[in-house]
Design a protein around this motif. Structure first.
Motif, PDB file in Angstrom:
ATOM      1  N   TRP A 266       0.766  -1.250   0.000  1.00 25.63           N
ATOM      2  CA  TRP A 266       0.000   0.000   0.000  1.00 25.63           C
ATOM      3  C   TRP A 266       0.797   1.301   0.000  1.00 25.63           C
ATOM      4  O   TRP A 266       0.781   2.042  -0.978  1.00 25.63           O
ATOM      5  CB  TRP A 266      -0.953  -0.006   1.182  1.00 25.63           C
ATOM      6  N   GLU A 278      -2.965  -4.605  -2.403  1.00 29.01           N
ATOM      7  CA  GLU A 278      -4.319  -4.572  -1.853  1.00 29.01           C
ATOM      8  C   GLU A 278      -5.367  -4.407  -2.954  1.00 29.01           C
ATOM      9  O   GLU A 278      -6.451  -5.018  -2.886  1.00 29.01           O
ATOM     10  CB  GLU A 278      -4.439  -3.440  -0.826  1.00 29.01           C
ATOM     11  N   ASP A 327      -7.712  -1.238   4.674  1.00 29.93           N
ATOM     12  CA  ASP A 327      -7.456  -2.655   4.932  1.00 29.93           C
ATOM     13  C   ASP A 327      -8.493  -3.466   4.167  1.00 29.93           C
ATOM     14  O   ASP A 327      -9.682  -3.446   4.520  1.00 29.93           O
ATOM     15  CB  ASP A 327      -7.563  -2.947   6.432  1.00 29.93           C
TER      16      ASP A 327
END
Length: 630
Positions: A266, A278, A327
């Protein structure tokens, strides 16, 4: 039906930090990350090679060998079943440096690297000259490593717009006199031919290496599918997001069966680096592709990387425009953003490139990743080259030259034989573009100042260029129109001198240090002198020191003609001394700027009055170097 699987090569610790932060991550930061990497189980971690050996010595005063050993121990890379394979990037004949090296240097470095825990060596040549990679592939296989052959992606030059005359008849004339479309050089067949040649030499992985991020999605589909059709070994795709193609092209590569994809985590992804894992994870989840990584462990690394990025703020081109925190395992995305991921997948499968790019750009905008860099896209340069140019020009206090230098890159590239832009050619062309920008700023003709490496490139010492260099241009730069290949018999091993001022210690104390001296003599010299100085200081610490009175030295003012530095840099060597007579064209000294060595020559016959600088001294642009007698 078996779910398709995708392996990941994590670039965060090497290419990610090189592309975004000019390779300034220190060992202490890496040490904090390694316990989390142990649980992630990436297929491959790229941790070494490229700019690492140079940069960790040059900027961080650290040992590249210690970096490799430390990561190897954490990943248990020398065992029969490593946690992750460790990879490095080798520039083939140029190894991890900027000039061609003989086979003995290649073998020494590869052997030491594998002994210290390296598993995979990704090998490429900046000119895609197969002759420059064959020995590296053979040596890596022979020494027990995995040879990964990388084909460098590049594009044909944009045709120059024809000058149009005024009026109706002028426009009509320009239509009928339009020059024929130039022959395409970098076709799919060109890249497949290079890939098959590397496979036949023994490469166990083939990578399409798109260092500038110029592979648009449809081109990614055609080349990756051709590789999968023509090759027997696994195919890897490496790209960058700088011009805005990276995420969409990575998705297209997955759809077309790529075996391994290069990503960053990230905070080190997007922009001038590779796509963030991600985002790839979301695409794979929605396509039913199994990503062979522990994403919970990736989340723990991501938290630590936020602090690492903050610590690198001085080198962060986007420090005021960082991605939002995210996340993928816990955060619920809005329905319209999830719909963008699904739309992108459908557009990719339908080969609707415009709609695919639009969807991916909206995804990146939502997460606050940088917008496509149009300047980089038009100049067709790698992200790492761009960030390094910014960092170097900032150090030289010449940031105002950046845009001019970027616009000059396509011209310099064409003049040099239409070479792909990847280290070392990216550094050579980038440095030369800056020198041409300086020439123009100072009212001089283009190429009035040339680096030693640019001269060697044009001469032919780096190998065969994709397009032959104009003999007239070669003569202008090198003094001869004749192409002259690199001659390994002219290689001279660097001296390993004793240092009387440091108790007679040898500059390099062992084989791995001497290899650094062979690879990067200028940088390693300063690095190793510091190591020996530290050792000597410890030995001398217990000895009583006599008290010395401070003596003030009067500085003699400069009164005679002065030779000034054409560009800021570090003094590498000095060829003259006080009182010496010199002739026009004699080399007076060599200085290093933007990692390229440059000769400074006498502009007329003269007598040296004083040399005003010393070896390893860092000077600014226009700093006085030598004073001559009146």
């Amino acid at each position: 039906m078996t779910r398709p699987k995708l392996k990941i090569r994590d670039l965060t610790l090497r290419d990610g930090q090189q592309s975004l932060f000019a390779t300034r991550m220190n060992q202490a930061t890496i040490d904090k990350l390694l316990p989390y990497y142990e649980d992630a189980h990436f297929y491959i971690m790229e941790v070494w090679g490229g700019a690492v050996p140079d940069s960790v010595m040059r900027y961080l005063d650290e040992s590249p060998w210690n970096r490799l050993r430390t990561i190897s121990k954490a990943m248990d890379s020398k065992s029969e079943h490593p946690i992750s394979l460790l990879s490095a990037l080798s520039r083939g004949r140029n190894l991890f440096g900027y000039v061609p090296y003989p086979d003995t240097v290649l073998e020494g470095f590869y052997k030491e690297a594998i002994n210290n825990g390296l598993n995979v060596m990704r090998i490429f040549d900046a000119l895609n000259d197969i002759d420059n990679v064959k020995e590296s592939i053979r040596l890596i296989n022979q020494l027990g490593g995995i040879a990964d052959g990388a084909v460098c992606y590049t594009v044909d030059p944009k045709p120059e717009a024809p000058k149009q005359e005024g009026g109706f008849f002028g426009k009509l004339k320009s239509i009928f006199n339009r020059p024929a479309e130039p022959e395409k050089i970098f076709t799919d067949e060109y890249f497949v031919e290079k890939a098959k040649a590397m496979e036949s030499l023994g490469a166990k992985i083939i990578t399409l290496k798109d260092m500038a991020g110029l592979v648009n999605p449809l081109r990614a589909a055609s080349i990756i599918s051709a590789f999968k059709r023509e090759l027997k070994v696994p195919v890897d795709f490496h790209t960058h997001c700088t011009p805005g193609y990276g995420l969409a092209s990575a998705l297209m590569a997955i759809i077309n069966g790529v075996d391994i994809l290069d990503t960053n985590i990230w905070w080190f992804g997007g922009g001038s680096a590779a796509p963030a894992i991600e985002l790839i994870y979301i695409f794979c989840t929605r396509m039913g592709v199994e990503l062979e990584v522990n994403m919970e462990a990736v989340g723990r690394i991501r938290k630590e990387l936020y602090n690492a990025r903050k610590a690198l703020a001085d080198f962060d081109l986007n420090r005021d425009h960082m991605p939002i925190e995210f996340d993928p395992l816990k955060d619920q995305l809005p329905a319209d953003i999830l719909a963008l991921f699904d739309s992108a997948i459908e557009f990719a499968k339908a080969h609707d490139e415009a709609a695919l790019l639009d969807a991916c750009h909206k995804i990146e905008a939502y997460f606050n990743f940088p917008k496509p860099n149009e300047l980089v896209k038009n100049a067709e340069v790698p992200g790492g080259m761009y960030s390094n140019m910014v960092a170097q020009l900032k150090q030289l206090k010449s940031e105002d030259l950046l845009e001019d230098a970027m616009r000059l890159i396509p011209m310099v590239r064409r003049d040099a034989g239409l070479i792909p832009l990847v280290t070392p050619t990216s550094q050579i062309v980038g440095s030369q573009a800056v020198l041409v920008a300086l020439d123009r700023k100072n009212g001089k003709p283009d190429y009035s100042n040339t680096s030693n490496q640019f001269i060697s490139l044009v001469k032919g010492e780096y190998g065969k260029t994709p397009v032959p260099i104009d003999p007239a241009f070669r003569e202008k730069i090198t003094g001869s129109p004749v192409e002259t290949p690199y001659d390994v018999t002219k290689y001279k091993k660097p001296e390993n001198p004793e240092l009387p001022e440091l108790g007679g210690k040898k500059l390099a104390s062992n084989n791995e240090e001497y290899l650094l001296l062979e690879l990067l003599p200028s940088v390693a010299n300063g690095f190793l002198r510091k190591r020996r100085s530290e050792e000597f200081a410890k030995e001398e610490a217990a000895k009583p020191k006599p008290v010395e009175e401070e003596v003030k030295v009067e500085v003699e003012p400069i009164t005679g003609p002065v030779l000034s530095a054409p560009m800021g840099g570090r003094i590498v060597s000095i060829a003259v001394k006080d009182g010496q007579a010199v002739k026009k064209g004699d080399i007076l000294l060599v200085y290093e700027a933007m990692k390229m060595e440059n000769d400074v020559m006498a502009e007329s016959d003269a007598v040296v009055k004083r040399v005003l600088v010393s070896i390893d001294e860092v000077v600014g642009t226009d700093a006085p170097l030598i004073e001559f007698q009146d």
